[in-house]
Structures are given as structure tokens and as C-alpha cells.
Motif scaffolding. Sequence first.
Motif, short mmCIF file in Angstrom:
data_model
loop_
_atom_site.label_atom_id
_atom_site.label_comp_id
_atom_site.label_asym_id
_atom_site.label_seq_id
_atom_site.Cartn_x
_atom_site.Cartn_y
_atom_site.Cartn_z
N GLU A 183 0.86 -1.16 -0.17
CA GLU A 183 0.19 -0.23 0.01
C GLU A 183 0.74 1.37 -0.02
OE1 GLU A 183 -2.58 -0.98 -0.84
OE2 GLU A 183 -4.12 -0.81 0.73
N PHE A 184 1.82 1.15 0.85
CA PHE A 184 2.88 2.34 0.66
C PHE A 184 3.55 2.64 -0.56
CE2 PHE A 184 7.14 4.24 1.44
CZ PHE A 184 6.86 5.35 2.48
N ALA A 185 4.03 1.55 -1.25
CA ALA A 185 4.50 1.64 -2.49
C ALA A 185 3.59 2.18 -3.64
CB ALA A 185 5.11 0.43 -3.08
N LEU A 186 2.21 1.80 -3.39
CA LEU A 186 1.12 2.00 -4.51
C LEU A 186 0.79 3.52 -4.16
CD1 LEU A 186 -0.98 0.74 -6.44
CD2 LEU A 186 -2.50 0.86 -4.59
N MET A 187 0.70 3.95 -3.14
CA MET A 187 0.33 5.36 -2.90
C MET A 187 1.51 6.32 -3.37
SD MET A 187 -1.67 5.38 0.84
CE MET A 187 -2.65 4.16 1.08
N ARG A 188 2.68 5.72 -3.28
CA ARG A 188 3.89 6.92 -3.63
C ARG A 188 3.98 6.60 -5.28
NH1 ARG A 188 9.42 6.72 -0.51
NH2 ARG A 188 9.79 8.34 -1.94
N GLU A 189 3.86 5.53 -5.95
CA GLU A 189 3.84 5.63 -7.13
C GLU A 189 2.74 6.48 -7.79
OE1 GLU A 189 2.85 1.97 -10.77
OE2 GLU A 189 2.91 1.35 -8.60
N LEU A 209 -4.48 2.40 5.90
CA LEU A 209 -4.19 3.67 7.01
C LEU A 209 -3.27 3.56 7.47
CD1 LEU A 209 -7.72 2.34 8.60
CD2 LEU A 209 -7.23 4.17 7.00
N THR A 210 -2.50 2.50 7.75
CA THR A 210 -0.94 2.50 8.18
C THR A 210 -0.08 3.14 7.08
OG1 THR A 210 -1.38 0.58 9.54
CG2 THR A 210 1.08 1.07 8.96
N ALA A 211 -0.24 2.75 5.99
CA ALA A 211 0.42 3.41 4.84
C ALA A 211 0.26 5.00 4.73
CB ALA A 211 0.24 2.64 3.46
N LEU A 217 -0.34 11.31 5.09
CA LEU A 217 -1.60 11.85 4.21
C LEU A 217 -2.81 11.85 4.92
CD1 LEU A 217 -0.88 9.38 1.10
CD2 LEU A 217 -0.38 11.89 1.39
N PRO A 218 -3.80 12.76 4.47
CA PRO A 218 -4.83 12.80 5.22
C PRO A 218 -5.94 11.75 4.68
CG PRO A 218 -4.68 14.35 3.40
CD PRO A 218 -3.27 13.93 3.62
#
Length: 250
Positions: A183-189, A209-211, A217-218
Motif C-alpha cells: 500500500e505504501f508503494a502504491l500510494m507513492r507510485e 491506513l498504516t501506509a 496523508l489525510p
Amino acid sequence: MARVLILGGTSEARALAALLVALPGVEPVSSLAGRVADPALPEGDVRIGGFGGATGLQRWLAAQSIAAVVDATHPFAATISRSAAVATSALGLPLLVLSRPGWTERDGDDWRRVPSLTAAAQLLSHDHAPAERVFLTTGRKELAPFASLPQWFLIRSIDPPDEPLPPRHQVLLARGPFAVDGEFALMREYRIDVLVTKDSGGSLTEAKLTAARRLELPVVVVDRPPVPDVPVVETVAAAAEWVASVLGAG
């Protein structure tokens, strides 16, 4: 055999069906709405499709000699929950709601709670510093409130979302569980500025939510609709105990 209807479609409903199949004197029947093309099926008997509102459900319960009902649907499946409350009350049948706990805001979170998807869309449009890239994870239905917004949306759902959709969007078809690193990588990508989600609870989709917290991020969180005035439990074990108690089984 005492027949128990499980209004399902969730991991908790499948786990409950597995427990009740092994409970002496109990025959679980799971009902799925049929909105997912390839649903994960529970153990025991399964029916797929709607009932035709509270009246149709009442007729079906009577015709099938159902002895008790467990509403283990998604926390946002308000229509079937209302129908179950009306139908079981009319027949004098015991009804239990099995609802997983909602998510809780933690240190470092930046949540904005809203009462509906319409309110979420209004918040995105009226924010003084509007986000440009939105990660929308509220499911495939009822996305019309976002259709007139100018932002770019990454829309994730299990099946293709219903139209109308925002003019600028990309659809990502995926089924949880999701991992935090992914999820972290997806949101950054996708250079996400804000996450929009329903307060579904559970661990299958909590990683986003953790990512978002790690990325600072809001998060716009849509609150759950009210639960009918019936007994509610939060665990599968408690639901199985309730079934055994009201039916004198096990």
C-alpha cells in the motif's frame, strides 16, 4: 435440524458458517447478494441473489423454516440489515448482528470523518487546499457523488465500478488482504494526496491506513450507517455461542 440463515459476503460470515456446519443440530444457509462476480463461498448451503426487500425476505424465511438469522453482512450493507430487522420482527424470529469493530484513529493519523459518500465528495470539493490525486477505496457502487469532481482518482475495487465515474480516473481491480509495504508503494507510485475510505473495520484492508499514516496523508473516513436495534456481537465466536444458545444446540 434447525436452519440458520447467515446474511453473508464477509470473512466473518464464512468463518461463522464453518463453525455452524460442525455444530450438532444446526444447518447454516449462507446468502450472498451476488454483487461480486467470483465470491469466496462459505461452507454449507449457499444461495445467491436478493430477496425482494423485507417482504420477500419474510416470505423466504417462512417458506424455508428458518429458526434464526445472523446478519453478518458488510457494515455498510444497510438495506439488507433493515430488511432483516423488519422480516424477523414480523415472524418473531431471533436476529443477531455480527459486526466487526470499526477502525480507531491512532497517533500520527490525520482523519476527517464524514457521514456519507456525498459528504466525502463535498469535503474534497470545498477543502481550502484541495487534493489533486485521490485514492478512492469505497467499493464499486455509489460513486456518483465524485463524478463531477476535477481531481484525478485511483479507484480500487474487486469488480469494475459502476458509472458515472470522475472524468479523470484509473481503475485498479484487486481483492484484499493488502500488505502495508504494498500500500505504501502504491500510494507513492501514484503520488496520492488523500485517501478516501469507508470505516469497514477488520484487517483485510487496514494496511492502507498504516501506509497513509507513514506518508502523513489525510484520510477521509465515511462513518458507518446505524445498526438496527437488535443484539450485536463483534466476534465470530460470540455469534456461534448466540446461535447455540437460542437454538439449544451443541
